[in-house]
Design a protein around this motif. Structure first.
Motif, short mmCIF file in Angstrom:
data_model
loop_
_atom_site.label_atom_id
_atom_site.label_comp_id
_atom_site.label_asym_id
_atom_site.label_seq_id
_atom_site.Cartn_x
_atom_site.Cartn_y
_atom_site.Cartn_z
N PRO B 21 0.82 -1.22 0.00
CA PRO B 21 0.00 0.00 0.00
C PRO B 21 0.85 1.27 0.00
O PRO B 21 1.92 1.29 0.59
CB PRO B 21 -0.81 -0.11 1.29
CG PRO B 21 -0.10 -1.11 2.12
CD PRO B 21 0.64 -2.02 1.20
N LEU B 22 0.34 2.28 -0.70
CA LEU B 22 1.06 3.55 -0.76
C LEU B 22 0.72 4.43 0.45
O LEU B 22 1.48 5.30 0.81
CB LEU B 22 0.74 4.29 -2.05
CG LEU B 22 1.09 3.55 -3.35
CD1 LEU B 22 0.76 4.40 -4.57
CD2 LEU B 22 2.57 3.17 -3.37
N PHE B 23 -0.46 4.22 1.01
CA PHE B 23 -0.83 4.99 2.21
C PHE B 23 -1.91 4.24 2.99
O PHE B 23 -2.54 3.31 2.47
CB PHE B 23 -1.33 6.40 1.84
CG PHE B 23 -2.47 6.41 0.86
CD1 PHE B 23 -3.77 6.20 1.27
CD2 PHE B 23 -2.22 6.65 -0.49
CE1 PHE B 23 -4.81 6.21 0.36
CE2 PHE B 23 -3.27 6.65 -1.40
CZ PHE B 23 -4.56 6.43 -0.98
N HIS B 24 -2.04 4.62 4.26
CA HIS B 24 -3.11 4.09 5.11
C HIS B 24 -4.00 5.26 5.49
O HIS B 24 -3.51 6.37 5.67
CB HIS B 24 -2.53 3.46 6.38
CG HIS B 24 -1.54 2.38 6.11
ND1 HIS B 24 -1.90 1.13 5.66
CD2 HIS B 24 -0.18 2.35 6.22
CE1 HIS B 24 -0.81 0.38 5.50
NE2 HIS B 24 0.24 1.11 5.83
N VAL B 25 -5.27 4.96 5.66
CA VAL B 25 -6.20 6.01 6.09
C VAL B 25 -6.35 5.90 7.61
O VAL B 25 -6.72 4.84 8.12
CB VAL B 25 -7.57 5.85 5.40
CG1 VAL B 25 -8.51 6.96 5.83
CG2 VAL B 25 -7.39 5.87 3.89
N VAL B 26 -5.99 6.96 8.31
CA VAL B 26 -6.15 6.97 9.77
C VAL B 26 -6.94 8.22 10.17
O VAL B 26 -6.97 9.20 9.43
CB VAL B 26 -4.78 6.98 10.51
CG1 VAL B 26 -4.03 5.69 10.30
CG2 VAL B 26 -3.93 8.14 10.06
N THR B 27 -7.55 8.14 11.34
CA THR B 27 -8.32 9.31 11.78
C THR B 27 -7.35 10.43 12.18
O THR B 27 -6.22 10.17 12.61
CB THR B 27 -9.22 8.98 12.99
OG1 THR B 27 -8.37 8.60 14.07
CG2 THR B 27 -10.19 7.87 12.67
N LEU B 28 -7.82 11.64 12.04
CA LEU B 28 -7.00 12.82 12.35
C LEU B 28 -6.50 12.78 13.79
O LEU B 28 -5.35 13.11 14.09
CB LEU B 28 -7.86 14.07 12.11
CG LEU B 28 -7.14 15.37 11.75
CD1 LEU B 28 -6.20 15.20 10.59
CD2 LEU B 28 -8.17 16.46 11.44
N ALA B 31 -3.74 10.12 14.34
CA ALA B 31 -2.51 10.54 13.65
C ALA B 31 -1.78 11.58 14.49
O ALA B 31 -0.55 11.54 14.62
CB ALA B 31 -2.84 11.11 12.28
N LYS B 35 1.98 11.05 16.23
CA LYS B 35 3.06 11.97 15.89
C LYS B 35 3.75 12.50 17.16
O LYS B 35 4.97 12.58 17.23
CB LYS B 35 2.49 13.14 15.08
CG LYS B 35 3.53 13.93 14.34
CD LYS B 35 2.84 14.97 13.49
CE LYS B 35 3.85 15.98 12.98
NZ LYS B 35 3.20 17.05 12.25
N TYR B 40 11.51 12.43 18.50
CA TYR B 40 12.84 12.03 18.99
C TYR B 40 13.27 12.93 20.14
O TYR B 40 13.17 14.15 20.06
CB TYR B 40 13.83 12.13 17.83
CG TYR B 40 15.27 11.93 18.20
CD1 TYR B 40 15.75 10.68 18.56
CD2 TYR B 40 16.18 12.99 18.17
CE1 TYR B 40 17.08 10.48 18.89
CE2 TYR B 40 17.51 12.80 18.50
CZ TYR B 40 17.95 11.55 18.86
OH TYR B 40 19.27 11.37 19.17
N PRO B 148 21.25 8.45 10.05
CA PRO B 148 21.19 9.12 8.77
C PRO B 148 20.81 10.60 8.90
O PRO B 148 21.15 11.41 8.05
CB PRO B 148 20.12 8.35 7.99
CG PRO B 148 19.44 7.49 8.97
CD PRO B 148 20.33 7.31 10.15
N ASN B 149 20.12 10.95 9.98
CA ASN B 149 19.77 12.36 10.17
C ASN B 149 20.89 13.03 10.97
O ASN B 149 21.06 12.80 12.16
CB ASN B 149 18.44 12.45 10.93
CG ASN B 149 18.03 13.89 11.15
OD1 ASN B 149 18.80 14.81 10.91
ND2 ASN B 149 16.82 14.07 11.62
N SER B 150 21.68 13.86 10.28
CA SER B 150 22.84 14.46 10.92
C SER B 150 22.42 15.39 12.06
O SER B 150 23.17 15.59 13.03
CB SER B 150 23.67 15.23 9.90
OG SER B 150 22.87 16.15 9.24
N ASP B 152 19.99 14.84 14.21
CA ASP B 152 19.83 13.96 15.39
C ASP B 152 21.18 13.64 16.00
O ASP B 152 21.34 13.63 17.22
CB ASP B 152 19.16 12.64 14.98
CG ASP B 152 17.67 12.79 14.78
OD1 ASP B 152 17.16 13.91 15.01
OD2 ASP B 152 17.03 11.82 14.37
#
Lengths: 323, 210
Positions: B21-28, B31, B35, B40, B148-150, B152
């Motif tokens: 799947p390219l995306f999932h539908v979740v409730t606002l 989500a 988040k 981090y 990979p995130n410099s 961080d």
């Protein structure tokens, strides 16, 4: 020197230049030949390679694309934005939470669309490629800033980061992806109808049109592919940094054009090859790396790179005039 | 015929989309909650890391009685044998431990004359604000390519430096009396050999009484 030897020497020029540079750097720096450094060079050129493959196809048709760096930035920002924040449909009270694959597909579609738009401006509205893509450069940069608010989008997760920072069988994924693209587009340029038409359009556009080649369609394809490849480069940069930087790709178009020209592709179109571009990318990558290892000031690095590009174009022009 | 081709293409795309799947539908609402939970926190990460990796790092530190005399007599050999560097960077790091007598105290450092071995060497245990990446990169407990995130990675360095400032430096300042003997373990970054080796500037990771 007979014509055949001259021709062979001309074809091997980039390879000879690369070998001379590698030899000199091996003697001047004990770090140059280390595995870590060689891997670093391959990783660094992988992004330019993706851009330069598309740029080679475009320049082969006699065009130019100044917007690849900006498209790279926008594609990366779109992918990162969708992956990090999803697409909120507030009316429905839901969010489309994109998977890493979904983000990548969206980014590539954006690149293809922008490239297609470039192609449309050039073929339908007869804008010079320089002007059309300069306009796209500004549009894409502006959209990237609007999308990101001027701040990097970070923390994209390991699954997305894998394509930029991961390894498969000990080889960085970014290198594998760019190598796969080289192989695909080498075959496309050498062994398909599209490839032959690209060379034909760049060699003589009018003659190609009279021969029944749909010149506009070929150009549309080429610019769209250029945009798509810029998007792949954008995904690699974004994945490697685990962040979409709004300024990503700034000035990359120059490195890309330089790699293509150094690799022996003629700026007037019709002559050149993907493999030459690979050598061009390697020369630029080794040059950047070597100047860094030798602790040359970044300002001098720019001067040296500029001189190398001038020398490559001058050699090409000189060769063409003699022919 | 054209319609059939389109139908087949769409069916293949639908199948691929179902499998990957390219995306999932979740409730606002969910989500937003997810988040917030996934943000981090470099401070928390550094805390966990400090607790789980510090003992092993200190156990592997080079004894100052071994390192410092070699640094005085043959810095190149000391660099080759005991230093650690990151990538192709010219700067490098030492991790060392030992005992010494406090011979001077400045605003920025406690100068300690090492009493182990036959060395007359001194080290400067830094007591000011901690900058740089010596704490993160010196022990070799972290690999930049794992991050990979410099940003961080940089945040982690700042968080580890903050731990040193709050956990290690206050007891060091308290114990540092002229003539007192202290045990130390820490890391030193060498960027400019002329300036950083005389004396070796060590960021302390652990301080104790011998």
């Amino acid at each position: 020197m007979n014509a055949h030897t001259k021709d062979l020497f001309k074809k091997l020029q980039p390879l000879i230049a690369l070998a001379v540079m590698a030899l000199a750097l091996t003697l001047l720096s004990d770090k140059f030949l280390t595995v870590a450094n060689q891997r670093n060079i391959l990783l660094q050129i992988s992004v330019n390679l993706c851009l330069s493959i598309g740029m080679t196809l475009i320049i082969l048709t006699g065009g130019i694309d100044l917007s690849v760096g900006a498209m790279l930035g926008l594609a990366g920002a779109v992918a990162a934005g969708l992956l990090k924040n999803g697409l909120a449909l507030k009316v429905c009270g839901v969010v489309l939470q994109f998977t890493p694959l979904g983000g990548m597909v969206a980014g590539i579609l954006v690149g293809l669309a922008l490239g297609w738009f470039n192609g449309m401006a050039i073929t339908r509205f007869k804008l010079p490629p320089f002007v059309a893509t300069l306009g796209m450069l500004s549009i894409a940069r502006g959209l990237t800033m609007l999308l990101t608010g001027g701040f990097p989008i970070t923390d994209l997760g390991p699954a997305f980061g894998f394509i930029g920072a991961g390894f498969w069988l000990g080889v960085p994924m970014a290198v594998l992806i760019s190598a796969a693209l080289v192989l695909i587009f080498y075959i496309v340029s050498r062994h398909t109808t599209l490839g032959r038409y690209i060379y034909a359009v760049g060699g003589n556009e009018k003659a190609s049109a009279f021969s029944g080649v749909n010149v506009n369609r070929i150009k549309l394809w080429v610019y769209a592919l250029g945009g798509g490849l810029a998007a792949v480069a954008g995904l690699l940069v974004t994945a490697r940094l685990d962040a979409a930087d709004p300024k990503a790709g700034l000035g990359y178009e120059l490195d890309s054009i330089a790699a293509v020209v150094i690799g022996g592709t003629s700026l007037s179109g019709g002559r050149g090859s993907i493999l030459g571009t690979v050598l061009g990318c390697l020369i630029i990558g080794v040059l950047n790396n070597g100047l860094f290892l030798l602790d040359v000031s970044p300002f001098w690095q720019q001067v040296v790179k500029g001189l190398v590009i001038l020398a490559a174009v001058a050699a090409d022009k000189l060769g063409t005039r003699r022919e | 015929m054209r319609a059939v081709r389109w139908f087949i293409a769409l069916a293949i795309l639908a199948g691929l989309g179902w499998r990957w799947p390219l995306f999932h539908v979740v409730t606002l609402k969910s989500a937003t909650a997810a988040k917030a939970a996934a943000t981090y926190n470099p401070g928390q990460f550094a805390e966990t890391f400090w607790a789980s990796h510090l003992p092993a790092t200190l156990a592997q530190a080079v004894p100052s009685a071994t390192l410092l005399p070699l640094l005085q007599s043959d810095p190149a050999a000391a660099k080759k044998q005991f230093s650690r560097s990151v990538g192709v960077s010219d700067s490098y790091f030492y991790c060392l431990s030992g005992r010494g007598r406090v011979v001077a105290i400045t605003d920025e450092a406690v100068i300690v004359a090492v009493i182990d071995g036959n060395s007359n060497a001194v080290v400067a245990l830094q007591t000011g604000l901690v900058f740089g990446d010596a704490v993160r990169d010196g022990p070799g407990w972290l690999n930049a390519s794992d991050y990979p995130n410099s940003q961080d990675f940089n945040d982690l360095s700042a968080a580890l430096n903050h731990l040193v400032e709050t956990r290690v430096l206050p007891p060091l300042r308290a114990q540092a009396k002229l003539g007192a003997t202290i045990a130390f373990a820490g890391c030193a970054a060498v960027e400019d050999e002329a300036a950083d080796l005389k004396p070796l500037k060590v960021i302390p990771l652990q301080i104790g009484t011998p």
